[in-house]
Design a protein around this motif. Sequence first.
Motif, PDB file in Angstrom:
ATOM      1  N   LYS A  60       0.801  -1.226   0.000  1.00  0.00           N
ATOM      2  CA  LYS A  60       0.000   0.000   0.000  1.00  0.00           C
ATOM      3  C   LYS A  60       0.839   1.284   0.000  1.00  0.00           C
ATOM      4  O   LYS A  60       0.611   2.199   0.787  1.00  0.00           O
ATOM      5  CB  LYS A  60      -0.960   0.005   1.202  1.00  0.00           C
ATOM      6  N   ILE A  61       1.807   1.320  -0.904  1.00  0.00           N
ATOM      7  CA  ILE A  61       2.645   2.510  -1.030  1.00  0.00           C
ATOM      8  C   ILE A  61       2.124   3.339  -2.202  1.00  0.00           C
ATOM      9  O   ILE A  61       1.914   2.803  -3.289  1.00  0.00           O
ATOM     10  CB  ILE A  61       4.117   2.097  -1.257  1.00  0.00           C
ATOM     11  N   SER A  62       1.911   4.599  -1.973  1.00  0.00           N
ATOM     12  CA  SER A  62       1.347   5.414  -3.051  1.00  0.00           C
ATOM     13  C   SER A  62       2.413   5.672  -4.122  1.00  0.00           C
ATOM     14  O   SER A  62       3.612   5.723  -3.829  1.00  0.00           O
ATOM     15  CB  SER A  62       0.811   6.728  -2.505  1.00  0.00           C
ATOM     16  N   CYS A  63       1.951   5.830  -5.344  1.00  0.00           N
ATOM     17  CA  CYS A  63       2.857   6.018  -6.485  1.00  0.00           C
ATOM     18  C   CYS A  63       3.857   7.150  -6.212  1.00  0.00           C
ATOM     19  O   CYS A  63       5.031   7.065  -6.539  1.00  0.00           O
ATOM     20  CB  CYS A  63       2.069   6.349  -7.747  1.00  0.00           C
ATOM     21  N   GLY A  64       3.361   8.210  -5.595  1.00  0.00           N
ATOM     22  CA  GLY A  64       4.174   9.404  -5.363  1.00  0.00           C
ATOM     23  C   GLY A  64       5.299   9.216  -4.361  1.00  0.00           C
ATOM     24  O   GLY A  64       6.187  10.071  -4.256  1.00  0.00           O
ATOM     25  N   GLU A  65       5.319   8.101  -3.630  1.00  0.00           N
ATOM     26  CA  GLU A  65       6.460   7.822  -2.748  1.00  0.00           C
ATOM     27  C   GLU A  65       7.707   7.554  -3.581  1.00  0.00           C
ATOM     28  O   GLU A  65       8.824   7.691  -3.093  1.00  0.00           O
ATOM     29  CB  GLU A  65       6.185   6.589  -1.873  1.00  0.00           C
ATOM     30  N   CYS A  66       7.516   7.134  -4.810  1.00  0.00           N
ATOM     31  CA  CYS A  66       8.654   6.804  -5.674  1.00  0.00           C
ATOM     32  C   CYS A  66       8.704   7.660  -6.937  1.00  0.00           C
ATOM     33  O   CYS A  66       9.781   7.929  -7.462  1.00  0.00           O
ATOM     34  CB  CYS A  66       8.597   5.334  -6.069  1.00  0.00           C
ATOM     35  N   HIS A  67       7.559   8.066  -7.463  1.00  0.00           N
ATOM     36  CA  HIS A  67       7.525   8.838  -8.706  1.00  0.00           C
ATOM     37  C   HIS A  67       7.225  10.301  -8.413  1.00  0.00           C
ATOM     38  O   HIS A  67       6.234  10.607  -7.762  1.00  0.00           O
ATOM     39  CB  HIS A  67       6.451   8.280  -9.646  1.00  0.00           C
ATOM     40  N   HIS A  68       8.110  11.190  -8.892  1.00  0.00           N
ATOM     41  CA  HIS A  68       7.863  12.617  -8.691  1.00  0.00           C
ATOM     42  C   HIS A  68       8.132  13.392  -9.965  1.00  0.00           C
ATOM     43  O   HIS A  68       8.626  12.835 -10.952  1.00  0.00           O
ATOM     44  CB  HIS A  68       8.678  13.150  -7.512  1.00  0.00           C
ATOM     45  N   ASP A  69       7.825  14.687  -9.928  1.00  0.00           N
ATOM     46  CA  ASP A  69       7.992  15.511 -11.132  1.00  0.00           C
ATOM     47  C   ASP A  69       9.403  16.111 -11.195  1.00  0.00           C
ATOM     48  O   ASP A  69      10.269  15.765 -10.398  1.00  0.00           O
ATOM     49  CB  ASP A  69       6.901  16.597 -11.192  1.00  0.00           C
ATOM     50  N   ASP A  70       9.602  17.022 -12.137  1.00  0.00           N
ATOM     51  CA  ASP A  70      10.947  17.579 -12.355  1.00  0.00           C
ATOM     52  C   ASP A  70      11.383  18.559 -11.265  1.00  0.00           C
ATOM     53  O   ASP A  70      12.449  19.170 -11.357  1.00  0.00           O
ATOM     54  CB  ASP A  70      11.049  18.208 -13.756  1.00  0.00           C
ATOM     55  N   GLN A  71      10.528  18.722 -10.237  1.00  0.00           N
ATOM     56  CA  GLN A  71      10.920  19.508  -9.072  1.00  0.00           C
ATOM     57  C   GLN A  71      11.135  18.577  -7.877  1.00  0.00           C
ATOM     58  O   GLN A  71      11.465  19.032  -6.787  1.00  0.00           O
ATOM     59  CB  GLN A  71       9.807  20.514  -8.701  1.00  0.00           C
ATOM     60  N   GLY A  72      10.890  17.295  -8.087  1.00  0.00           N
ATOM     61  CA  GLY A  72      10.990  16.337  -6.988  1.00  0.00           C
ATOM     62  C   GLY A  72       9.697  16.221  -6.200  1.00  0.00           C
ATOM     63  O   GLY A  72       9.643  15.576  -5.160  1.00  0.00           O
ATOM     64  N   LYS A  73       8.633  16.832  -6.724  1.00  0.00           N
ATOM     65  CA  LYS A  73       7.345  16.832  -6.013  1.00  0.00           C
ATOM     66  C   LYS A  73       6.553  15.571  -6.372  1.00  0.00           C
ATOM     67  O   LYS A  73       6.433  15.219  -7.538  1.00  0.00           O
ATOM     68  CB  LYS A  73       6.569  18.098  -6.427  1.00  0.00           C
ATOM     69  N   ALA A  74       6.027  14.900  -5.323  1.00  0.00           N
ATOM     70  CA  ALA A  74       5.312  13.625  -5.506  1.00  0.00           C
ATOM     71  C   ALA A  74       4.209  13.742  -6.556  1.00  0.00           C
ATOM     72  O   ALA A  74       3.473  14.728  -6.586  1.00  0.00           O
ATOM     73  CB  ALA A  74       4.727  13.181  -4.175  1.00  0.00           C
ATOM     74  N   LEU A  75       4.127  12.718  -7.416  1.00  0.00           N
ATOM     75  CA  LEU A  75       3.089  12.704  -8.453  1.00  0.00           C
ATOM     76  C   LEU A  75       1.886  11.901  -7.995  1.00  0.00           C
ATOM     77  O   LEU A  75       2.026  10.880  -7.337  1.00  0.00           O
ATOM     78  CB  LEU A  75       3.649  12.080  -9.734  1.00  0.00           C
ATOM     79  N   ASP A  76       0.724  12.398  -8.352  1.00  0.00           N
ATOM     80  CA  ASP A  76      -0.513  11.687  -8.055  1.00  0.00           C
ATOM     81  C   ASP A  76      -0.879  10.913  -9.325  1.00  0.00           C
ATOM     82  O   ASP A  76      -1.408  11.469 -10.269  1.00  0.00           O
ATOM     83  CB  ASP A  76      -1.591  12.714  -7.696  1.00  0.00           C
ATOM     84  N   LEU A  77      -0.547   9.605  -9.323  1.00  0.00           N
ATOM     85  CA  LEU A  77      -0.679   8.825 -10.558  1.00  0.00           C
ATOM     86  C   LEU A  77      -1.733   7.751 -10.442  1.00  0.00           C
ATOM     87  O   LEU A  77      -2.122   7.363  -9.345  1.00  0.00           O
ATOM     88  CB  LEU A  77       0.648   8.126 -10.871  1.00  0.00           C
ATOM     89  N   LYS A  78      -2.132   7.258 -11.608  1.00  0.00           N
ATOM     90  CA  LYS A  78      -2.902   6.015 -11.641  1.00  0.00           C
ATOM     91  C   LYS A  78      -2.342   5.170 -12.770  1.00  0.00           C
ATOM     92  O   LYS A  78      -1.646   5.688 -13.656  1.00  0.00           O
ATOM     93  CB  LYS A  78      -4.384   6.298 -11.827  1.00  0.00           C
ATOM     94  N   MET A  79      -2.621   3.881 -12.737  1.00  0.00           N
ATOM     95  CA  MET A  79      -2.127   2.997 -13.769  1.00  0.00           C
ATOM     96  C   MET A  79      -2.547   3.505 -15.144  1.00  0.00           C
ATOM     97  O   MET A  79      -3.693   3.918 -15.314  1.00  0.00           O
ATOM     98  CB  MET A  79      -2.652   1.578 -13.546  1.00  0.00           C
ATOM     99  N   GLY A  80      -1.622   3.504 -16.083  1.00  0.00           N
ATOM    100  CA  GLY A  80      -1.932   3.986 -17.416  1.00  0.00           C
ATOM    101  C   GLY A  80      -1.380   5.383 -17.670  1.00  0.00           C
ATOM    102  O   GLY A  80      -1.240   5.806 -18.807  1.00  0.00           O
ATOM    103  N   ASP A  81      -1.036   6.097 -16.584  1.00  0.00           N
ATOM    104  CA  ASP A  81      -0.425   7.412 -16.762  1.00  0.00           C
ATOM    105  C   ASP A  81       1.002   7.253 -17.281  1.00  0.00           C
ATOM    106  O   ASP A  81       1.635   6.230 -17.070  1.00  0.00           O
ATOM    107  CB  ASP A  81      -0.384   8.172 -15.425  1.00  0.00           C
ATOM    108  N   ASN A  82       1.463   8.292 -17.932  1.00  0.00           N
ATOM    109  CA  ASN A  82       2.821   8.255 -18.450  1.00  0.00           C
ATOM    110  C   ASN A  82       3.813   8.572 -17.326  1.00  0.00           C
ATOM    111  O   ASN A  82       3.647   9.547 -16.605  1.00  0.00           O
ATOM    112  CB  ASN A  82       2.966   9.269 -19.586  1.00  0.00           C
ATOM    113  N   VAL A  83       4.812   7.714 -17.169  1.00  0.00           N
ATOM    114  CA  VAL A  83       5.767   7.867 -16.081  1.00  0.00           C
ATOM    115  C   VAL A  83       7.176   7.872 -16.643  1.00  0.00           C
ATOM    116  O   VAL A  83       7.513   7.060 -17.485  1.00  0.00           O
ATOM    117  CB  VAL A  83       5.606   6.696 -15.071  1.00  0.00           C
ATOM    118  N   GLN A  84       7.990   8.795 -16.169  1.00  0.00           N
ATOM    119  CA  GLN A  84       9.369   8.834 -16.637  1.00  0.00           C
ATOM    120  C   GLN A  84      10.223   7.879 -15.820  1.00  0.00           C
ATOM    121  O   GLN A  84       9.979   7.648 -14.642  1.00  0.00           O
ATOM    122  CB  GLN A  84       9.920  10.255 -16.493  1.00  0.00           C
ATOM    123  N   ARG A  85      11.249   7.350 -16.469  1.00  0.00           N
ATOM    124  CA  ARG A  85      12.175   6.479 -15.753  1.00  0.00           C
ATOM    125  C   ARG A  85      13.111   7.337 -14.895  1.00  0.00           C
ATOM    126  O   ARG A  85      13.417   8.472 -15.248  1.00  0.00           O
ATOM    127  CB  ARG A  85      12.972   5.641 -16.754  1.00  0.00           C
TER     128      ARG A  85
END
Length: 158
Positions: A60-85
């Motif tokens: 139960k770890i939210s996507c934003g714990e690992c995926h963030h934007d170009d400022q390092g700010k947590a992203l609110d994602l759902k499956m199917g969204d585009n995610v950068q490596r």
Amino acid sequence: MNKTRMMTLLLAMVMSLAVVSLLWAGTKVEDEFVMQTKEYKKHTYNLVHFTHKKHAEEYKISCGECHHDDQGKALDLKMGDNVQRCIECHTKPGKAPKGKGKKKLKGAEKRAYHAEALHQNCIKCHKAFNKSYKKEHKVKKGPAPTSCKKCHPGGKMK
Ligand code: HEC
Ligand code: HEC
Ligand code: HEC
Ligand code: HEC
């Protein structure tokens, strides 16, 4: 149809395929995969097996714990969204150099090295999780791996 036309058509088809696969590239993720970032020339530690789906769903770890934007700010994602490596922003393969006499890199400069960013993300959470797990269950060890040999099975490559 003459040959040049045929070639142009073929080229157009290949190019649109390439665009489509680019668009799709960051929207899909395997449930489990081996971390082997292809920008590395060579891996020196045995490869890490990562249970992506389990982390998100079972732990139960939210996507934003690992995926963030170009400022390092947590992203609110759902499956199917585009995610950068990770390496698209933490661009330098491997760990930060430790060169004798050189000043040790810290913070963002250190995390420009891909392995440092990954280690910080994975290990920080694992340590915090184990700490509360041990307290709660009154045991000596938590289940989240924090040692080189546990994550990189067996440690350094032979
Ligand atoms: C515990 C950390 C963690 C969590 C939680 C997590 N991810 Fe990931 N995800 C990763 C890592 C690490 C990768 C591999 C990235 C790489 O190769 O650089 C990845 C890869 C992806 C990719 C593929 C990106 C690509 O271009 O190949 C997608 C899509 C993705 N995640 C979506 C999500 C979504 C949506 C959620 C929430 C439901 C989520 N992730 C939760 C760590 C996580
Ligand atoms: C779109 C660019 C981008 C991507 C993609 C990206 N990062 Fe970051 N990351 C940043 C920026 C900018 C910061 C803030 C600068 C810094 O402190 O390093 C940051 C900060 C961090 C930090 C510092 C602590 C924190 O959470 O703020 C960690 C750890 C980290 N990233 C790990 C990762 C991991 C792991 C991935 C892939 C799952 C990833 N990053 C993907 C840009 C990115
Ligand atoms: C925000 C918290 C968090 C982050 C970030 C995180 N993990 Fe975990 N991880 C956990 C927890 C919690 C467990 C143990 C859950 C349990 O066994 O009850 C775990 C367990 C594991 C395990 C052993 C069990 C399994 O599912 O395979 C591995 C391997 C692992 N993590 C790898 C990683 C890697 C690699 C990363 C970084 C890309 C990472 N984790 C990032 C929380 C996290
Ligand atoms: C929580 C899991 C985890 C732990 C613990 C961990 N690593 Fe890693 N390590 C990773 C991940 C994930 C990568 C990124 C691999 C990739 O994307 O290709 C990585 C990358 C690396 C790399 C760069 C790739 C290579 O093989 O040369 C080195 C070196 C490395 N780790 C060494 C270590 C050492 C030494 C330790 C112990 C002090 C350690 N790691 C502990 C998960 C972990």
